[in-house]
Design a protein around this motif. Structure first.
Motif, PDB file in Angstrom:
ATOM      1  N   CYS B 231       0.870  -1.169   0.000  1.00  0.00           N
ATOM      2  CA  CYS B 231       0.000   0.000   0.000  1.00  0.00           C
ATOM      3  C   CYS B 231       0.914   1.227   0.000  1.00  0.00           C
ATOM      4  O   CYS B 231       1.077   1.875   1.023  1.00  0.00           O
ATOM      5  CB  CYS B 231      -0.839  -0.080   1.277  1.00  0.00           C
ATOM      6  SG  CYS B 231      -2.063   1.160   1.492  1.00  0.00           S
ATOM      7  N   GLU B 234       2.339   6.894  -1.813  1.00  0.00           N
ATOM      8  CA  GLU B 234       1.848   7.763  -2.883  1.00  0.00           C
ATOM      9  C   GLU B 234       0.394   7.422  -3.203  1.00  0.00           C
ATOM     10  O   GLU B 234      -0.442   8.299  -3.385  1.00  0.00           O
ATOM     11  CB  GLU B 234       2.698   7.616  -4.148  1.00  0.00           C
ATOM     12  CG  GLU B 234       4.080   8.227  -4.063  1.00  0.00           C
ATOM     13  CD  GLU B 234       5.115   7.257  -3.502  1.00  0.00           C
ATOM     14  OE1 GLU B 234       4.723   6.246  -2.897  1.00  0.00           O
ATOM     15  OE2 GLU B 234       6.322   7.527  -3.656  1.00  0.00           O
ATOM     16  N   ALA B 235       0.102   6.102  -3.265  1.00  0.00           N
ATOM     17  CA  ALA B 235      -1.253   5.677  -3.585  1.00  0.00           C
ATOM     18  C   ALA B 235      -2.177   5.925  -2.394  1.00  0.00           C
ATOM     19  O   ALA B 235      -3.295   6.404  -2.538  1.00  0.00           O
ATOM     20  CB  ALA B 235      -1.256   4.198  -3.949  1.00  0.00           C
ATOM     21  N   GLY B 238      -2.792   9.530  -2.165  1.00  0.00           N
ATOM     22  CA  GLY B 238      -3.051  10.187  -3.433  1.00  0.00           C
ATOM     23  C   GLY B 238      -2.016  11.269  -3.659  1.00  0.00           C
ATOM     24  O   GLY B 238      -2.306  12.358  -4.157  1.00  0.00           O
ATOM     25  N   GLU B 240       0.359  13.304  -5.356  1.00  0.00           N
ATOM     26  CA  GLU B 240       0.656  13.561  -6.766  1.00  0.00           C
ATOM     27  C   GLU B 240       1.783  14.564  -6.913  1.00  0.00           C
ATOM     28  O   GLU B 240       2.536  14.546  -7.873  1.00  0.00           O
ATOM     29  CB  GLU B 240      -0.589  14.095  -7.479  1.00  0.00           C
ATOM     30  CG  GLU B 240      -1.611  12.994  -7.731  1.00  0.00           C
ATOM     31  CD  GLU B 240      -2.961  13.523  -8.134  1.00  0.00           C
ATOM     32  OE1 GLU B 240      -3.100  14.757  -8.234  1.00  0.00           O
ATOM     33  OE2 GLU B 240      -3.873  12.709  -8.336  1.00  0.00           O
TER      34      GLU B 240
END
Lengths: 342, 363
Positions: B231, B234-235, B238, B240
């Motif tokens: 996990c 960055e994901a 989120g 960016e």
């Protein structure tokens, strides 16, 4: 290390309550002595020793001054405790039965009862207390409804004050339909006074207020936990819903009793608990409740003394005197809180 | 059976499920941290574990006992909480606040026995706040307040401590102190801790287990390394406009885009301040020649638009030098970060010399 006491064991609580008790005793004695007819201490002692007789002095002492003074003491204490309960409920020291419109609600229902039901039911003190209790609960429910919408306490106070005005307007409008005699009674009552009260009222006040204050004191433990917020209270095992209901019922009952028996009396509910906390240097409910009861009694007995003696033979409303002394305390408290960033 | 377990747990408000299928297991003395973006439902899960919120489905069990079946008093003796709500008690000393923690043990009017007082004093000592006992709570600093709040929870003598964002108002020093304190309590007192944290780097360092909360199910649960792999931050957040480096536990801002304009000769950490300066100036750059195990390589990996990487513990090969020379000359501008030169990286000395000869070396 500086020792800052706040428990029963530390002298401070006993020093403060001792002082308040002494103040109450002297206030009571002065109240018995001072008036249009002055009674000396020895006269009072003799009258009490010999019991009531048919003399004017005995009448004044036993049927006028004594019940009036006891009523002022009990109701003053009740009002202070009622305010403290509301402050615990809202977790805000500016809450009180008068500013939240609860007293006005009680006044409205009592007024309507006096006007429209005077021929239907016997308006003894107990009935008036019941009517005022109904009015208090009605407005409290309304304020609670608003309090869920607005988290901001200042806004809630504005709502309370507005609700108070609406209740007063309804009361005034109802007076238009009242008979001459009712108007006189109502005017007299709604000005707020301890004068003209007899033992009936004292008995009712004692029967309602003293158990209610005792029950409030028994809620000290959850009140202390609740001061940290609902989440913490719950996590320590407080049954929050019944506890909140008990707080509101007791607070309403106490302020209703005052309103029914003496009319609206302002600012005692905020000013006295605040002063008491400051004197005790603690907010612990187990300490504040008994001390605030005593302090409220002292405050009202002295206020009543001023009300009936300063411009004698003209009497002031009790609310006039409590406002003059209580409102500045509230202003000071709000400025002080702002300054401390609370 | 683990000390703490949830099975098939679904949480949410007003009967509406927010997160479902939460299956956790934690041993006594372990620390489990919930990570995830704001509004992901970390607090909702914690509130359900603390029974402030009823579970929509499933069971929360402490020592095999369903918490829903416990009395309020039993729950309060097993579990204590530190919430995000800022408390504002008037005229209350730190000791009075901590004493409130004895609630589930004292009698109907809350009378404190000598034993209660002893436990309050010990709770204050455990959080190194014995010297604050007589102070008015409202006059304490945020770090001190948080320790007093923690001491209040410890005074409940819980087996399980639930903390919602305990580091939220704290500065770096106090964040580190608080988390070290929780580790000590877990190890020395056998206290089991479940908390939520914003700081993913601290979460990975302080916890035995992580639960990554994102979306309708718990995205990953397990040891920190595993959860961060399954996990990625960055994901999870989120992210960016930047990247998260799990090895360093640090967040880097967005990488400047475009063809590299500057070549940075770095190594041994000397390159990092240069990379950061170029990133702030939004200048795309190339970094070289760095060994895979060099700390500069971790940061350059996040920030450089081109990276010349050499295998660890081997001398730089001639092919790699040639590649680096090509990239450097294409940049037209070179910064030597002043890294130490050794036998393995003499290629970097040659690059610097070449840049100086061509007049493209910046001072």
């Amino acid at each position: 290390m500086e020792k800052r006491g706040s428990g029963f064991g530390s002298g401070r609580f006993w020093a403060v309550t001792g002082l308040l008790f002494a103040a109450l005793l002297s206030a009571l004695v002065i109240n018995l002595a001072v008036g249009t007819v002055r009674l000396s201490l020895s006269e009072i002692a003799a009258l009490i020793k010999n019991g009531a007789d048919a003399s004017t002095q005995s009448m004044i002492l036993f049927n006028v001054r004594m019940p009036r003074m006891l009523l002022a003491a009990i109701l003053g204490g009740a009002l202070a405790v009622s305010g403290f309960l509301l402050q615990s409920f809202f977790r805000n020291p500016i809450a009180g039965p008068f500013v939240l419109g609860i007293s006005s609600g009680a006044k409205m229902i009592v007024g309507l009862t006096m006007i429209f039901l005077s021929g239907v039911v016997a308006l003894d003190p107990a009935a008036l207390v019941a009517a005022a209790f109904l009015g208090s609960l009605l407005i409290t429910a309304l304020v609670l409804l608003f309090s869920q919408k607005v988290q901001n306490m200042e806004l809630l106070l504005v709502v309370g004050i507005m609700v108070g005005y609406i209740c007063s307007a309804v009361t005034d409008a109802a007076i238009a339909f009242a008979s001459e005699q009712d108007i006189v009674n109502l005017k007299y009552w709604s000005m707020g006074t301890f004068s003209g009260k007899g033992w009936d009222q004292v008995v009712t006040a004692a029967a309602v207020c003293l158990p209610a204050v005792l029950l409030s004191w028994l809620l000290s433990k959850p009140m202390g936990a609740y001061a940290l917020g609902e989440g913490y209270a719950k996590s320590m095992g407080v049954a929050v819903k019944p506890f909140r209901l008990a707080l509101i019922l007791l607070s309403s009952l106490l302020s209703a009793c005052v309103t029914a028996l003496a009319g609206p009396v302002s600012f005692v509910g905020i000013a006295v608990p605040h002063i008491t906390r400051r004197l005790l240097k603690s907010s612990r409910p187990a300490l504040v409740i008994p001390a605030a009861f005593l302090a409220g009694a002292v405050f009202c007995v002295f206020s009543d003394l001023i009300a009936r003696t300063v411009f004698a033979p003209t009497e002031l409303n009790i609310g006039t005197v409590t406002s003059v002394f209580g409102a500045p305390v509230v202003i000071w408290m709000m400025i002080d809180r702002r300054r401390r960033g609370a | 059976m683990s000390f703490f377990e949830t099975s098939g747990l679904a949480v949410g408000y007003n009967g509406k499920t927010l997160i479902r299928d939460i299956d956790l297991a934690l041993e006594r003395g372990g620390i489990l941290t919930l990570i995830g973006p704001n509004g992901s439902g970390k607090s909702t899960i914690l509130k359900t574990i603390a029974r402030q919120l009823a579970a929509i489905r499933g069971v929360v069990a402490v020592e095999g006992r369903d918490i829903a079946a416990m009395s309020a008093k039993e729950l309060a003796r097993r579990q204590a909480v530190v919430l995000t709500d800022r408390i504002r008690p008037e005229l209350a000393t730190a000791r009075e606040i901590v004493s409130l923690g004895r609630y589930p043990y004292t009698n109907a009017v809350g009378r404190m026995t000598p034993e209660d007082r002893r436990i309050v004093a010990r709770s204050l000592e455990l959080v190194n706040a014995a010297d604050l006992a007589q102070r008015d709570y409202m006059t304490l600093s945020d770090g001190q307040k948080q320790r007093v709040i923690l001491a209040r929870a410890l005074a409940q003598q819980p087996d399980l401590l639930v903390l919602d964002e305990p580091t939220a108002y704290l500065d770096v020093k106090h964040k580190a102190e608080l988390l070290s304190l929780l580790r000590e309590l877990a190890e020395n007192e056998g206290l089991t801790v479940i908390m939520s944290l914003h700081e993913i780097d601290l979460a990975a360092k302080a916890s035995d287990l992580l639960l990554c909360v994102k979306g309708e199910t718990a995205a990953a649960f397990g040891p920190p390394e595993q959860v961060l792999r399954e996990c990625p931050a960055e994901a999870l957040f989120g992210l960016e406009k930047g990247s998260y480096n799990a090895a360093l536990g640090s967040i880097e801002l967005e990488k400047p885009v475009g063809e590299p304009q500057v070549f940075v000769i770095g190594g041994a950490g000397a390159g990092i301040p240069v990379y950061r300066r170029l990133q702030r100036g939004r200048v795309p750059f190339a970094a070289g020649i760095l060994f895979e195990n060099d700390v500069d390589a971790y940061v350059a990996g996040s920030l450089a638009s081109k990276l010349i990487l050499s295998p660890a513990f081997e001398p730089v090969t001639e092919e790699l030098f040639t590649e680096a020379r090509g990239v450097m000359l294409a940049c037209g501008s070179v910064i030597d970060a002043g890294a130490p030169r050794g036998t393995l990286n003499e290629a970097n000395a040659r690059l610097a010399l070449l840049a100086a000869e061509r007049g493209i070396l910046n001072e």
